[in-house]
Motif scaffolding. Structure first.
Motif, PDB file in Angstrom:
ATOM      1  N   PHE A  10      62.046 -33.560 -57.644  1.00 20.81           N
ATOM      2  CA  PHE A  10      61.349 -34.271 -56.570  1.00 20.81           C
ATOM      3  C   PHE A  10      59.924 -34.663 -56.964  1.00 20.81           C
ATOM      4  CE2 PHE A  10      64.505 -31.423 -54.653  1.00 20.81           C
ATOM      5  CZ  PHE A  10      65.297 -32.362 -54.000  1.00 20.81           C
ATOM      6  N   GLY A  11      59.563 -34.373 -58.224  1.00 21.62           N
ATOM      7  CA  GLY A  11      58.244 -34.773 -58.714  1.00 21.62           C
ATOM      8  C   GLY A  11      57.105 -33.965 -58.117  1.00 21.62           C
ATOM      9  N   GLN A  12      57.405 -32.751 -57.652  1.00 21.79           N
ATOM     10  CA  GLN A  12      56.358 -31.928 -57.036  1.00 21.79           C
ATOM     11  C   GLN A  12      56.032 -30.708 -57.886  1.00 21.79           C
ATOM     12  OE1 GLN A  12      57.638 -31.132 -52.936  1.00 21.79           O
ATOM     13  NE2 GLN A  12      56.399 -32.883 -52.338  1.00 21.79           N
ATOM     14  N   VAL A  13      54.928 -30.063 -57.546  1.00 22.41           N
ATOM     15  CA  VAL A  13      54.602 -28.760 -58.117  1.00 22.41           C
ATOM     16  C   VAL A  13      54.735 -27.723 -57.002  1.00 22.41           C
ATOM     17  CG1 VAL A  13      53.043 -29.563 -59.917  1.00 22.41           C
ATOM     18  CG2 VAL A  13      52.116 -29.142 -57.628  1.00 22.41           C
ATOM     19  N   PRO A  14      54.988 -26.446 -57.300  1.00 32.31           N
ATOM     20  CA  PRO A  14      55.038 -25.864 -58.640  1.00 32.31           C
ATOM     21  C   PRO A  14      56.433 -25.939 -59.252  1.00 32.31           C
ATOM     22  CG  PRO A  14      55.236 -24.134 -57.015  1.00 32.31           C
ATOM     23  CD  PRO A  14      55.071 -25.412 -56.252  1.00 32.31           C
ATOM     24  N   ALA A  15      56.425 -25.827 -60.592  1.00 28.91           N
ATOM     25  CA  ALA A  15      57.663 -25.673 -61.356  1.00 28.91           C
ATOM     26  C   ALA A  15      57.268 -24.864 -62.587  1.00 28.91           C
ATOM     27  CB  ALA A  15      58.232 -27.022 -61.751  1.00 28.91           C
ATOM     28  N   PHE A  24      62.142 -24.420 -60.117  1.00 25.31           N
ATOM     29  CA  PHE A  24      61.196 -25.003 -59.170  1.00 25.31           C
ATOM     30  C   PHE A  24      61.436 -24.402 -57.796  1.00 25.31           C
ATOM     31  CE2 PHE A  24      63.985 -27.942 -56.866  1.00 25.31           C
ATOM     32  CZ  PHE A  24      65.023 -28.170 -57.766  1.00 25.31           C
ATOM     33  N   GLU A  25      60.569 -24.735 -56.837  1.00 26.20           N
ATOM     34  CA  GLU A  25      60.473 -24.194 -55.466  1.00 26.20           C
ATOM     35  C   GLU A  25      59.670 -22.889 -55.495  1.00 26.20           C
ATOM     36  OE1 GLU A  25      61.091 -25.260 -52.259  1.00 26.20           O
ATOM     37  OE2 GLU A  25      61.402 -27.133 -53.314  1.00 26.20           O
ATOM     38  N   SER A  26      58.504 -22.956 -54.865  1.00 27.04           N
ATOM     39  CA  SER A  26      57.538 -21.850 -54.955  1.00 27.04           C
ATOM     40  C   SER A  26      58.117 -20.499 -54.548  1.00 27.04           C
ATOM     41  CB  SER A  26      56.306 -22.165 -54.099  1.00 27.04           C
ATOM     42  OG  SER A  26      56.686 -22.421 -52.755  1.00 27.04           O
ATOM     43  N   ARG A  27      58.921 -20.475 -53.488  1.00 30.74           N
ATOM     44  CA  ARG A  27      59.435 -19.178 -53.012  1.00 30.74           C
ATOM     45  C   ARG A  27      60.452 -18.599 -53.991  1.00 30.74           C
ATOM     46  NH1 ARG A  27      58.200 -22.839 -49.482  1.00 30.74           N
ATOM     47  NH2 ARG A  27      56.941 -22.306 -47.655  1.00 30.74           N
ATOM     48  N   ALA A  28      61.280 -19.483 -54.580  1.00 28.26           N
ATOM     49  CA  ALA A  28      62.258 -19.029 -55.588  1.00 28.26           C
ATOM     50  C   ALA A  28      61.509 -18.525 -56.827  1.00 28.26           C
ATOM     51  CB  ALA A  28      63.208 -20.163 -55.952  1.00 28.26           C
ATOM     52  N   VAL A  70      53.028 -25.458 -40.049  1.00 27.99           N
ATOM     53  CA  VAL A  70      51.750 -25.387 -40.768  1.00 27.99           C
ATOM     54  C   VAL A  70      51.644 -26.460 -41.863  1.00 27.99           C
ATOM     55  CG1 VAL A  70      50.354 -23.909 -42.278  1.00 27.99           C
ATOM     56  CG2 VAL A  70      51.401 -22.952 -40.224  1.00 27.99           C
ATOM     57  N   HIS A  71      52.753 -26.727 -42.544  1.00 25.31           N
ATOM     58  CA  HIS A  71      52.708 -27.706 -43.642  1.00 25.31           C
ATOM     59  C   HIS A  71      52.199 -29.076 -43.155  1.00 25.31           C
ATOM     60  CE1 HIS A  71      54.392 -30.432 -46.791  1.00 25.31           C
ATOM     61  NE2 HIS A  71      53.899 -29.492 -47.575  1.00 25.31           N
ATOM     62  N   PRO A  72      52.801 -29.655 -42.088  1.00 27.90           N
ATOM     63  CA  PRO A  72      52.261 -30.951 -41.642  1.00 27.90           C
ATOM     64  C   PRO A  72      50.846 -30.864 -41.063  1.00 27.90           C
ATOM     65  CG  PRO A  72      54.141 -30.276 -40.262  1.00 27.90           C
ATOM     66  CD  PRO A  72      54.057 -29.310 -41.395  1.00 27.90           C
TER      67      PRO A  72
HETATM   68  N1  LIG Z   1      59.064 -26.754 -51.055  1.00 31.73           N
HETATM   69  C1  LIG Z   1      58.188 -26.982 -52.201  1.00 31.73           C
HETATM   70  C2  LIG Z   1      57.006 -27.843 -51.726  1.00 31.73           C
HETATM   71  C3  LIG Z   1      56.150 -28.244 -52.878  1.00 31.73           C
HETATM   72  C4  LIG Z   1      55.004 -29.160 -52.468  1.00 31.73           C
HETATM   73  O1  LIG Z   1      54.808 -29.489 -51.288  1.00 31.73           O
HETATM   74  N2  LIG Z   1      54.250 -29.584 -53.485  1.00 31.73           N
HETATM   75  C5  LIG Z   1      53.118 -30.468 -53.276  1.00 31.73           C
HETATM   76  C6  LIG Z   1      51.818 -29.778 -53.621  1.00 31.73           C
HETATM   77  S1  LIG Z   1      51.603 -28.276 -52.727  1.00 31.73           S
HETATM   78  C7  LIG Z   1      53.211 -31.643 -54.243  1.00 31.73           C
HETATM   79  O2  LIG Z   1      53.602 -31.475 -55.387  1.00 31.73           O
HETATM   80  N3  LIG Z   1      52.824 -32.828 -53.786  1.00 31.73           N
HETATM   81  C8  LIG Z   1      52.705 -33.992 -54.616  1.00 31.73           C
HETATM   82  C9  LIG Z   1      53.691 -35.059 -54.253  1.00 31.73           C
HETATM   83  O3  LIG Z   1      54.549 -34.844 -53.385  1.00 31.73           O
HETATM   84  O4  LIG Z   1      53.573 -36.131 -54.856  1.00 31.73           O
HETATM   85  C10 LIG Z   1      57.724 -25.641 -52.790  1.00 31.73           C
HETATM   86  O5  LIG Z   1      57.460 -24.714 -52.002  1.00 31.73           O
HETATM   87  O6  LIG Z   1      57.639 -25.521 -54.017  1.00 31.73           O
END
Ligand SMILES: N[C@@H](CCC(=O)N[C@@H](CS)C(=O)NCC(=O)O)C(=O)O
Length: 173
Positions: A10-15, A24-28, A70-72
């Motif tokens: 999904f192009g997000q962090v953390p991984a 990937f997925e912070s809780r995992a 909280v996230h939004p």
């Molecule tokens: N459910 C995911 C959520 C990860 C998330 O929201 N990552 C944000 C930063 S905290 C991110 O990478 N955002 C950049 C984007 O979406 O382009 C997790 O807990 O790892």
């Protein structure tokens, strides 16, 4: 186009990459490291079948009741202003009303439990810390937590832990 780092689709962090192992997925990721190093330091996963189930229960509460609100709120009040984007105040106000109800559940739980899963700090507490850290930095939300005596006591205790202090130092707080 989604930029995949460490195989995060999904192009997000953390991984992470741990040797050849990618996750990937912070809780995992947190559960993986807690399991991998379960013989060192605090046991974050629970000591018995029932205790582990309670840890999972409050970890799931974090994901499905706490974080969905909280996230939004954090995106709108913290992240969007940093990006110069307009925040949706109407949505934030709606979410705050819903969050009051959820925080009451936490305060009630913490009235008779030192930590969310009982007498010891576990993964259930830990997974709340990143979003709680953001909330405490937002005046209105900080007030909502501080108004709840047991939640406030819990937050003071879990943020007094050396690992959190070290993290804050590293983050320059
Ligand atoms: N459910 C995911 C959520 C990860 C998330 O929201 N990552 C944000 C930063 S905290 C991110 O990478 N955002 C950049 C984007 O979406 O382009 C997790 O807990 O790892």
């Amino acid at each position: 186009m989604v930029v995949q780092l460490y195989g995060q689709p999904f192009g997000q962090v953390p991984a992470i990459e741990d040797g050849d192992f990618k996750l990937f997925e912070s809780r995992a990721i947190a559960r993986y490291y807690a399991t991998k190093y379960s013989d060192q330091g605090t046991d974050l996963l629970g000591k018995s079948l029932e205790h582990r189930a309670i840890v999972d229960q409050w970890s799931d509460v974090e994901t499905h009741y706490f974080n969905v609100l909280v996230h939004p709120i954090v995106i709108n009040l913290v992240i969007k202003p940093r990006l110069g984007e307009e925040c949706d105040i109407g949505l934030v106000e709606e979410l705050k009303v819903k969050l009051e109800v959820v925080l009451d559940v936490y305060d009630n739980r913490l009235a008779s439990n030192r930590f969310l899963a009982g007498d010891e700090f576990t993964m259930a507490d830990l997974t709340h810390m990143p979003a709680m850290g953001y909330l405490m930095g937002i005046t209105d939300l900080n007030r909502m937590i501080k108004a709840r005596e047991n939640m406030n006591r819990w937050w003071e205790e879990i943020t007094a832990r050396p690992a959190w202090k070290k993290l804050m130092e590293m983050a320059g707080h």
